[in-house]
Design a protein around this motif. Structure first.
Motif, PDB file in Angstrom:
ATOM      1  N   ARG A 142       0.912  -0.723   0.236  1.00  0.00           N
ATOM      2  CA  ARG A 142      -0.280   0.239  -0.067  1.00  0.00           C
ATOM      3  C   ARG A 142       1.084   1.431   0.181  1.00  0.00           C
ATOM      4  O   ARG A 142       1.660   1.337   0.568  1.00  0.00           O
ATOM      5  CB  ARG A 142      -0.825  -0.200   1.677  1.00  0.00           C
ATOM      6  N   GLY A 143       0.633   2.073  -0.694  1.00  0.00           N
ATOM      7  CA  GLY A 143       1.790   3.202  -0.882  1.00  0.00           C
ATOM      8  C   GLY A 143       0.734   4.642  -1.222  1.00  0.00           C
ATOM      9  O   GLY A 143      -0.244   3.968  -2.324  1.00  0.00           O
ATOM     10  N   HIS A 144       1.204   5.716  -1.411  1.00  0.00           N
ATOM     11  CA  HIS A 144       1.194   7.127  -1.708  1.00  0.00           C
ATOM     12  C   HIS A 144       1.706   6.916  -3.670  1.00  0.00           C
ATOM     13  O   HIS A 144       3.290   7.349  -3.446  1.00  0.00           O
ATOM     14  CB  HIS A 144       1.244   8.310  -1.103  1.00  0.00           C
ATOM     15  N   ARG A 145       0.450   7.059  -4.483  1.00  0.00           N
ATOM     16  CA  ARG A 145       1.846   6.650  -5.356  1.00  0.00           C
ATOM     17  C   ARG A 145       0.361   7.698  -6.551  1.00  0.00           C
ATOM     18  O   ARG A 145      -0.683   7.905  -5.539  1.00  0.00           O
ATOM     19  CB  ARG A 145       1.817   5.025  -6.140  1.00  0.00           C
ATOM     20  N   ILE A 146       1.259   7.781  -7.407  1.00  0.00           N
ATOM     21  CA  ILE A 146       0.369   8.748  -8.209  1.00  0.00           C
ATOM     22  C   ILE A 146       0.028   7.515  -9.471  1.00  0.00           C
ATOM     23  O   ILE A 146      -0.302   6.343  -9.518  1.00  0.00           O
ATOM     24  CB  ILE A 146       0.858  10.051  -9.384  1.00  0.00           C
ATOM     25  N   VAL A 147      -1.971   8.144  -9.587  1.00  0.00           N
ATOM     26  CA  VAL A 147      -2.607   7.155 -10.259  1.00  0.00           C
ATOM     27  C   VAL A 147      -3.736   7.715 -11.346  1.00  0.00           C
ATOM     28  O   VAL A 147      -3.808   9.119 -11.055  1.00  0.00           O
ATOM     29  CB  VAL A 147      -3.679   6.376  -8.895  1.00  0.00           C
ATOM     30  N   ASN A 148      -4.539   6.896 -11.519  1.00  0.00           N
ATOM     31  CA  ASN A 148      -5.333   7.379 -12.362  1.00  0.00           C
ATOM     32  C   ASN A 148      -6.624   7.518 -11.414  1.00  0.00           C
ATOM     33  O   ASN A 148      -6.981   6.936 -11.769  1.00  0.00           O
ATOM     34  CB  ASN A 148      -6.031   7.007 -13.846  1.00  0.00           C
ATOM     35  N   TRP A 149      -6.848   9.067 -11.952  1.00  0.00           N
ATOM     36  CA  TRP A 149      -8.286   9.270 -11.016  1.00  0.00           C
ATOM     37  C   TRP A 149      -9.240   9.232 -12.411  1.00  0.00           C
ATOM     38  O   TRP A 149      -9.230  10.828 -12.697  1.00  0.00           O
ATOM     39  CB  TRP A 149      -7.941  10.451  -9.806  1.00  0.00           C
ATOM     40  N   ASP A 150     -10.700   9.365 -11.982  1.00  0.00           N
ATOM     41  CA  ASP A 150     -11.845   9.303 -12.347  1.00  0.00           C
ATOM     42  C   ASP A 150     -12.449  10.233 -11.778  1.00  0.00           C
ATOM     43  O   ASP A 150     -13.616   9.571 -10.902  1.00  0.00           O
ATOM     44  CB  ASP A 150     -12.012   7.983 -13.178  1.00  0.00           C
ATOM     45  N   THR A 208      -9.994   5.439  -8.571  1.00  0.00           N
ATOM     46  CA  THR A 208      -8.848   5.261  -9.743  1.00  0.00           C
ATOM     47  C   THR A 208      -9.262   4.449 -10.935  1.00  0.00           C
ATOM     48  O   THR A 208      -9.701   3.236 -10.379  1.00  0.00           O
ATOM     49  CB  THR A 208      -8.035   4.357  -9.071  1.00  0.00           C
ATOM     50  N   VAL A 209      -8.624   4.325 -12.334  1.00  0.00           N
ATOM     51  CA  VAL A 209      -8.457   3.390 -13.006  1.00  0.00           C
ATOM     52  C   VAL A 209      -6.798   2.552 -13.119  1.00  0.00           C
ATOM     53  O   VAL A 209      -6.269   3.789 -12.653  1.00  0.00           O
ATOM     54  CB  VAL A 209      -8.980   3.667 -13.857  1.00  0.00           C
ATOM     55  N   SER A 210      -6.442   1.439 -14.143  1.00  0.00           N
ATOM     56  CA  SER A 210      -5.308   1.192 -13.836  1.00  0.00           C
ATOM     57  C   SER A 210      -5.051   1.576 -15.152  1.00  0.00           C
ATOM     58  O   SER A 210      -5.606   2.190 -15.869  1.00  0.00           O
ATOM     59  CB  SER A 210      -5.590  -0.004 -14.028  1.00  0.00           C
ATOM     60  N   ASP A 211      -3.430   1.775 -15.517  1.00  0.00           N
ATOM     61  CA  ASP A 211      -3.403   2.246 -16.844  1.00  0.00           C
ATOM     62  C   ASP A 211      -3.677   1.883 -18.275  1.00  0.00           C
ATOM     63  O   ASP A 211      -3.649   2.399 -19.090  1.00  0.00           O
ATOM     64  CB  ASP A 211      -1.393   1.890 -16.665  1.00  0.00           C
ATOM     65  N   ASP A 212      -4.281   0.767 -18.065  1.00  0.00           N
ATOM     66  CA  ASP A 212      -4.410  -0.084 -19.195  1.00  0.00           C
ATOM     67  C   ASP A 212      -6.480   0.707 -19.514  1.00  0.00           C
ATOM     68  O   ASP A 212      -7.129   0.168 -20.480  1.00  0.00           O
ATOM     69  CB  ASP A 212      -4.560  -1.589 -18.376  1.00  0.00           C
ATOM     70  N   GLU A 213      -7.247   0.874 -17.810  1.00  0.00           N
ATOM     71  CA  GLU A 213      -7.917   1.641 -18.558  1.00  0.00           C
ATOM     72  C   GLU A 213      -8.667   3.035 -18.812  1.00  0.00           C
ATOM     73  O   GLU A 213      -9.386   3.031 -19.077  1.00  0.00           O
ATOM     74  CB  GLU A 213      -8.790   1.291 -17.345  1.00  0.00           C
ATOM     75  N   ILE A 214      -7.250   3.605 -19.213  1.00  0.00           N
ATOM     76  CA  ILE A 214      -7.139   4.489 -20.022  1.00  0.00           C
ATOM     77  C   ILE A 214      -6.746   4.762 -20.821  1.00  0.00           C
ATOM     78  O   ILE A 214      -6.235   3.989 -21.842  1.00  0.00           O
ATOM     79  CB  ILE A 214      -6.536   5.532 -18.936  1.00  0.00           C
ATOM     80  N   GLU A 215      -7.560   5.594 -22.079  1.00  0.00           N
ATOM     81  CA  GLU A 215      -7.175   5.611 -23.701  1.00  0.00           C
ATOM     82  C   GLU A 215      -7.145   6.998 -24.072  1.00  0.00           C
ATOM     83  O   GLU A 215      -7.267   7.867 -23.009  1.00  0.00           O
ATOM     84  CB  GLU A 215      -8.034   5.010 -24.632  1.00  0.00           C
ATOM     85  N   ALA A 270      -5.403  12.263 -21.243  1.00  0.00           N
ATOM     86  CA  ALA A 270      -5.667  10.859 -21.118  1.00  0.00           C
ATOM     87  C   ALA A 270      -7.278  11.053 -20.576  1.00  0.00           C
ATOM     88  O   ALA A 270      -8.124  11.467 -19.788  1.00  0.00           O
ATOM     89  CB  ALA A 270      -5.105  10.678 -19.376  1.00  0.00           C
ATOM     90  N   VAL A 271      -8.423   9.420 -20.996  1.00  0.00           N
ATOM     91  CA  VAL A 271      -9.643   9.722 -20.883  1.00  0.00           C
ATOM     92  C   VAL A 271      -9.824   7.934 -19.740  1.00  0.00           C
ATOM     93  O   VAL A 271      -9.458   7.045 -20.893  1.00  0.00           O
ATOM     94  CB  VAL A 271     -10.867   9.677 -21.986  1.00  0.00           C
ATOM     95  N   SER A 272     -10.860   8.239 -19.730  1.00  0.00           N
ATOM     96  CA  SER A 272     -11.197   7.257 -18.494  1.00  0.00           C
ATOM     97  C   SER A 272     -12.301   5.844 -19.631  1.00  0.00           C
ATOM     98  O   SER A 272     -12.670   6.653 -20.488  1.00  0.00           O
ATOM     99  CB  SER A 272     -12.758   6.854 -17.408  1.00  0.00           C
ATOM    100  N   TYR A 273     -11.650   5.015 -19.524  1.00  0.00           N
ATOM    101  CA  TYR A 273     -12.400   3.777 -20.881  1.00  0.00           C
ATOM    102  C   TYR A 273     -13.436   3.387 -20.892  1.00  0.00           C
ATOM    103  O   TYR A 273     -14.709   3.332 -21.510  1.00  0.00           O
ATOM    104  CB  TYR A 273     -11.818   2.322 -20.251  1.00  0.00           C
ATOM    105  N   PRO A 320      -4.700  12.670 -12.866  1.00  0.00           N
ATOM    106  CA  PRO A 320      -3.554  12.336 -12.336  1.00  0.00           C
ATOM    107  C   PRO A 320      -3.794  12.138 -10.836  1.00  0.00           C
ATOM    108  O   PRO A 320      -3.359  13.659 -11.076  1.00  0.00           O
ATOM    109  CB  PRO A 320      -2.549  12.799 -12.533  1.00  0.00           C
ATOM    110  N   GLN A 321      -3.350  11.690  -9.804  1.00  0.00           N
ATOM    111  CA  GLN A 321      -3.205  12.441  -8.686  1.00  0.00           C
ATOM    112  C   GLN A 321      -2.748  11.619  -7.557  1.00  0.00           C
ATOM    113  O   GLN A 321      -2.648   9.789  -7.851  1.00  0.00           O
ATOM    114  CB  GLN A 321      -4.870  12.368  -7.705  1.00  0.00           C
ATOM    115  N   ILE A 322      -2.188  11.987  -6.298  1.00  0.00           N
ATOM    116  CA  ILE A 322      -1.293  11.319  -5.431  1.00  0.00           C
ATOM    117  C   ILE A 322      -2.347  10.779  -4.289  1.00  0.00           C
ATOM    118  O   ILE A 322      -2.989  11.484  -3.830  1.00  0.00           O
ATOM    119  CB  ILE A 322      -0.436  11.634  -4.693  1.00  0.00           C
TER     120      ILE A 322
END
Length: 930
Positions: free
Chosen positions: A187-195, A201-208, A358-361, A369-371
């Motif tokens: 578990r960690g504070h990381r930058i993620v894709n925030w919808d 959050t969504v994974s890298d593969d879930e954004i286009e 970047a758009v949510s799939y 992007p958010q931490i």
RNA sequence: GGGCAAUUAGCUCAGUUGGUUAGAGCGCCACAUUGACAUUGUGGAGGUCACAAGUUCGAAUCUUGUAUUGCCCACCA
């Protein structure tokens, strides 16, 4: 045909009551039920037969069957039926997926709309929302199940699974705990894709990425100029970054500070040198916003810089933006630019700048992007034991494909696969939605509130939290202090549970609550897992190679020590006639399998998707294509109907025909040729399916049935039918065609199966019988066919009505063969006077002639002959032949060719030359005589 | 920016280690109507295999380059 009323044999006449056209709607559901009731779909884990297993990619539980499913079901059903008929223990596991984000979104929207409730999650609370989603799923799950049946899918419904089943949930928890203990989940504070739309959050593969034109601003920042398309993120900027080797900025040293006038007044900024900056782009200097940009985040991590949040999780500006605080970013952006311009800091604006947003799939919202503190799977840590080596998850992914333990069809996708792995980063698995597998982590309310939460950095980014417990079994009380506990609020990415699909579906559901068993023990005590894992083929669209297929390899290999499948077969997308994606926004181009099946039948739909589709390539589908295969199905129906009528007229019960009954009888040339062709067909179809060449096999079957069996064999058999051969041939055809068109073949099988046989689905696959391969008969028949075609062609050329019989002379050395086929040639060529002779015809003028290899066909046309036309035709033919002969002669004169080409190619050319020359001589003679 | 694929008849596509007069289905043209099937039958027209160079005795097929189209990946502020 006999009058029905005068026919006392009701049972026999039933056969001819087959309707003139095949009606799939009256057949398919009944046949499917018969299969299901017969137990043919159910696999036996105690069997000693070789297993063949496919895990069906689970459709969304709330979904509707679309072409993507249809093509997948058709392909998998072919593999499964083929394997089953080959005597393997075939298992096809069906199931549905809870489709976390998609399902939750649908239900939330529904509540919002129907009950005018703006925020159902806030109003109803977690438990009630989950109850409603579960209700919705229960109600709609039946839809997809019945639609899967409509396609004829022979899957084992007794083993149907759902990703939220207790045992599957258990497996998710088991794997999570195992990974946590192995240090692979942290578990960690990381930058993620925030919808901001879905609030998760969504994974890298879930954004286009979508290309978008946006103004690109350049601002003065102290002595530097910096550019950005997102000025609203720049409030907290206090670092300028440049490439260490950039000569323009040589005088600035890493760590230097300077004063700059900025958005909210003067700031003290620090110079950072980092290689991530591209000196070629813009001014070569940028400021960074580590909280809202992945690259900036990494730079900040490298240099241990401060990070500050500018935008909240709703997509609004935070108080740091002062007068813009609380404003949505789209609204704030132009105002911020205006403010900077007033301050004289705007240097220039490029209006034609294009960048990828970047758009949510799923939701389509713009990703911010958010931490955030999230759960991640570490793909780099080398702690996984595989073949006695310690590896990272990434390395395992590479290893199993590189070592050919898993083959990908088509092979070129291996490259894509490896490329994706090279770029793979840690996988963010936690989601802030409620529908899904809840993260199996529990927090003690006493430990954590009593003492302050202490985090200690262990290895790298991993942190340990006091009062936190990761557990397969739900915890009510803190194991340390006995205090009350609460579970982590987040749920897991849908693909986390989907990644376990090939094996979590095979673990014995009865063991779900037995917590005395650990994961290896669960697997050991599950007969299905023992018998059926690893699975044989993973068949799915190439578009989810990364989402799903790769993750199955990763998680399954790690958790069970077994690869999930041996072969990956990737099919392409089905597109419209114009090559576009089928979309609901263009309903006129949409092909809905649920409309097609009642209209054309599932068999026709299956064929139309399989033939012409090669793995990994998209294919186009439109209604005429489906209609074409419907016609083929009907052709097969009528051929069978014809054969059954023949049997009936001859008083023969097809059920009594044994597969070898014809062997003792005198066989005609056509019979012998057919038997040869059937054996060839068995070989081609078997090898073809084994090599996954389904399209080719489909075409082969289509051509055989229509062009050879119907157009020639059945026509030749008229008046001289060998019923045993007819029945034998049809049975073969039905068997070979069964995996492709299960419904019609099963229906016809009932009318012509041998006495003691049951359903076709349970029949054994035909084995090639080499002793029946009499190639000479086949070639001879083809010669006869060529002659008949020549006669027909001459007749058409001269416009002779089909009703008018003709006089024909055939000049050939194969007198015996042709005499034996005299009846057939006369009947099919519509001839009343046929002369077959060896010596040439001399100077007769009123002949239209056709020259075959070794045989001349002359049609007598007293008075009707058009000598000029004949001359033109023959001259044209002569010219073609001369050219061919010239080319071959040149080839044979070429010493290099004779020296280097293989022997059989040279003999082949010589033979061709001789036959062309002979034909040429004949044509020249004929021309002289005209 | 990197990678992958495709380009063959009007349309959709085959063409498996290089050797065929380059194939199929649909469409098109002509003829046929109570005959298993008009959801049919018979016959026919239609292609310089995207372009260029090369390898080879021989290329739709192998190599390189060009063009067009499509897809995937990527941190260019």
């Amino acid at each position: 045909m006999s009058d029905a009323s005068s026919e006392p044999q009701a049972a026999a006449s039933a056969l001819t009551r087959l309707p003139k056209t095949y009606d799939p709607t009256s057949v398919e559901d009944r046949i499917y039920k018969m299969w299901e009731d017969s137990g043919a779909f159910t696999a036996d884990a105690t069997s000693t037969k070789e297993p063949f297993v496919i895990s069906m990619p689970p459709p969304n539980a709330t979904g509707q069957l679309h072409l993507g499913h249809a093509v997948m079901l058709a392909l998998e059903d072919i593999f499964i039926r083929f394997a089953r008929m080959q005597g393997k223990e075939a298992l096809w596991v069906p199931g549905t997926d809870h489709a976390a984000i998609a399902t939750e979104a649908v239900v939330i929207r529904q509540i919002q709309k129907e009950e005018k409730m703006p925020d159902p999650r806030a109003t109803l609370g977690r438990e009630e929302v989950l109850r409603r989603i579960a209700d919705f799923v229960m109600k709609s799950q039946g839809t997809i199940r019945s639609q899967v049946r409509k396609m004829g899918s022979s899957c084992d419904w007794s083993r149907e699974r759902y990703t939220m089943d207790p045992m599957l949930n258990r497996c998710v928890n088991e794997v999570f705990v195992k990974m946590y203990n192995d240090g692979l989940i942290y578990r960690g504070h990381r930058i993620v894709n925030w919808d901001p739309k879905m609030k998760t959050t969504v994974s890298d593969d879930e954004i286009e990425r979508k290309e978008e034109k946006a103004p690109f601003y350049t601002f003065q920042y102290g002595p530097f100029q910096i550019s950005t398309a997102r000025p609203e993120t720049k409030f907290g900027d206090k670092y300028v970054v440049m490439h260490p080797d950039d000569k323009r900025y040589k005088k600035y040293k890493h760590g230097d500070t300077f004063e700059a006038e900025w958005m909210n007044g003067p700031v003290t900024a620090t110079v950072i040198k980092d290689k991530a900056v591209d000196p070629e782009f813009g001014t070569g200097v940028m400021t960074i916003t580590p909280w809202h940009d992945a690259v900036d985040f990494e730079i900040a991590e490298r240099h241990e810089l401060d990070k500050q949040q500018i935008i909240d999780y709703e997509g609004k500006l935070l108080p740091i933006a002062e007068e813009f605080s609380g404003m949505p970013i789209e609204k704030a952006r132009p105002l911020i630019v205006g403010k900077l311009q007033k301050k004289g800091l705007l240097v220039k604006t490029d209006e034609n700048y294009v960048h990828a947003v970047a758009v949510s799939y799923r939701g389509g919202g713009v990703i911010e992007p958010q931490i955030k503190e999230q759960w991640f799977v570490d793909v780099h840590k080398e702690v996984v034991l595989w073949k006695k080596k310690k590896m990272s998850l990434k390395q395992i992914l590479q290893e199993v494909v590189r070592k050919k333990e898993i083959a990908i069809i088509p092979e070129r996708f291996e490259k894509t696969y490896f490329h994706w792995i090279d770029n793979l980063k840690d996988w963010c698995i936690s989601r802030q939605i409620w529908w899904g597998h809840r993260v199996p982590v529990y927090y003690c309310e006493v430990c954590t509130s009593g003492k302050t939460v202490t985090t200690e950095k262990t290895e790298g980014r991993r942190q340990k939290t006091v009062g936190m417990f990761v557990s397969v079994k739900a915890l009510d009380r803190c194991p340390a202090c006995g205090g009350s506990m609460h579970q982590d609020e987040d749920t897991l990415d849908t693909w986390f549970s989907a990644a376990l699909w090939t094996w979590s579906t095979l673990v014995d559901p009865a063991l779900a609550d037995d917590f005395s068993l650990d994961l290896p023990e669960l697997l050991k005590r599950s007969p299905d897992f023992q018998k059926f894992h690893p699975t044989s083929v993973m068949e799915t669209g190439y578009d989810i190679l990364f989402f799903w297929v790769a993750r199955m390899i990763l998680m399954t290999t790690y958790a069970t020590g077994q690869i999930p499948f041996k072969t990956i077969y990737l099919h392409g997308l089905i597109r419209t006639r114009d090559g576009k994606k089928m979309s609901k926004s263009h309903p006129e181009t949409m092909i809905d399998p649920l409309d097609i099946i009642p209209k054309y039948g599932a068999d026709a739909l299956r064929l139309s998707m399989i033939v012409g589709q090669s793995p990994g390539n998209d294919s186009k589908l439109y209604e005429e294509k489906i209609a074409g295969y419907r016609n083929f199905i009907n052709k097969l129906w009528n051929a069978s109907r014809f054969v059954l009528m023949q049997c009936e007229e001859a008083g023969i019960d097809p059920a009594e025909v044994r597969d070898t009954s014809f062997e003792t009888r005198e066989l005609s040339l056509a019979d012998r040729a057919l038997l040869y062709a059937l054996e060839e067909l068995v070989e081609d179809v078997t090898k073809g399916i084994e090599a996954y060449r389904l399209s080719e096999v489909g075409e082969r079957l289509y051509g055989f049935v229509w062009d050879f069996f119907c157009d020639w064999y059945l026509e030749l058999s008229k008046g001289n039918a060998n019923h045993a051969v007819l029945i034998h041939a049809l049975r073969r055809i039905l068997k070979l065609l069964h995996p492709y068109c299960p419904f019609i073949t099963e229906e016809l099988w009932a009318h012509m199966k041998p006495q003691k046989s049951g359903l076709l689905i349970k029949e054994s696959w035909p084995a090639e019988k080499k002793e029946r391969k009499d190639k000479k008969s086949f070639d001879d028949l083809h010669h006869v066919i060529d002659i008949i075609t020549a006669v027909r062609s001459l007749r058409a050329e001269y416009g002779i009505e089909p009703s008018k019989l003709g006089t024909v002379t055939i000049v050939s050395k194969k007198i015996e063969l042709l005499e034996s086929q005299r009846e057939n040639i006369m009947r099919l060529g519509r001839i009343d006077v046929l002369t077959i002779q060896e010596k040439s015809l001399g100077s007769t003028k009123d002949l239209a002639s056709y020259f075959l290899e070794k045989t001349e066909v002359h049609l007598h046309l007293a008075g009707l002959i058009d000598i000029e036309k004949e001359k033109t035709n023959l001259s044209k033919e002569k010219e073609t032949l001369s050219k061919l002969i010239g080319a071959i002669e040149a080839k044979l004169k070429n010493k290099e060719f004779v020296a280097r080409a293989p022997e059989e190619v040279i003999t082949g050319e010589r033979e061709k030359l001789a036959s062309y020359q002979e034909k040429l001589t004949k044509i020249e003679e004929r021309l002289k005589n005209l």
